[in-house]
Design a protein around this motif. Structure first.
Motif, PDB file in Angstrom:
ATOM      1  N   GLN A   1      42.788  28.082   0.697  1.00 15.41           N
ATOM      2  CA  GLN A   1      41.694  27.394   1.353  1.00 15.41           C
ATOM      3  C   GLN A   1      42.246  26.203   2.129  1.00 15.41           C
ATOM      4  O   GLN A   1      42.971  25.383   1.581  1.00 15.41           O
ATOM      5  CB  GLN A   1      40.682  26.903   0.313  1.00 15.41           C
ATOM      6  N   HIS A   3      41.443  22.794   4.263  1.00 16.97           N
ATOM      7  CA  HIS A   3      40.464  21.735   4.481  1.00 16.97           C
ATOM      8  C   HIS A   3      40.889  20.954   5.713  1.00 16.97           C
ATOM      9  O   HIS A   3      42.022  20.470   5.782  1.00 16.97           O
ATOM     10  CB  HIS A   3      40.412  20.818   3.264  1.00 16.97           C
ATOM     11  N   ASP A 122      37.560  31.066  10.573  1.00 23.22           N
ATOM     12  CA  ASP A 122      37.200  31.164   9.163  1.00 23.22           C
ATOM     13  C   ASP A 122      37.037  29.828   8.460  1.00 23.22           C
ATOM     14  O   ASP A 122      36.412  29.769   7.401  1.00 23.22           O
ATOM     15  CB  ASP A 122      38.272  31.979   8.426  1.00 23.22           C
ATOM     16  N   TYR A 123      37.593  28.782   9.003  1.00 20.00           N
ATOM     17  CA  TYR A 123      37.432  27.480   8.363  1.00 20.00           C
ATOM     18  C   TYR A 123      37.286  26.408   9.429  1.00 20.00           C
ATOM     19  O   TYR A 123      37.836  26.526  10.523  1.00 20.00           O
ATOM     20  CB  TYR A 123      38.595  27.171   7.404  1.00 20.00           C
TER      21      TYR A 123
END
Length: 134
Positions: A1, A3, A122-123
């Motif tokens: 993931q 950030h 996607d992020y």
């Protein structure tokens, strides 16, 4: 993931410059495709610029071509957007975003200009506000 956190926004006069930065944490994004988008009040989010994993190719919206420059520093896990000759119509919240093309569950949509589609990332960061006064 991954950030993402954007910084560098602010209030400037028309003709000024700003440099936006986006720092990543969680994992390296050195292999990811990265982009900048913006959303003005009352408008949809729109593509601004994008860059391949190694910086070998960059892409710009027509509205910023020649004024904005995207770059990345994979060693520092950052991506930047140098904005020159700012105009009042550049006023927006600016977001950085990324996608790992190697691990995506599906191919990006949109053909050769897929990178212009926000749905292919996607992020996302939470954005930084840029206000350009006339």
């Amino acid at each position: 993931q991954v950030h993402l956190v954007e910084s560098g926004g602010g209030l400037v006069q028309a003709g000024a410059s700003l440099r936006l930065s986006c720092a990543a944490s969680g994992r390296t994004f050195s292999g990811d495709f990265l982009g900048w988008f913006r959303q003005a009040p009352g408008k949809e989010r729109e593509f601004v610029a994008a860059i391949t994993w190694n910086g070998g190719s960059v892409y710009y919206a027509d509205s910023v071509q020649g004024r904005f420059t995207i770059s990345r520093d994979n060693a520092k896990n950052t991506v930047h957007l140098q904005m020159n000759s700012l105009k009042p119509e550049d006023t927006a919240i600016y977001y950085c975003a990324g996608t790992d093309l190697q691990s995506r569950a599906s191919r990006p949509k949109g053909g050769s200009t897929w990178y212009e589609g926000s749905q292919n990332y996607d992020y996302w960061g939470k954005g930084t506000l840029v206000t350009v006064s006339s």
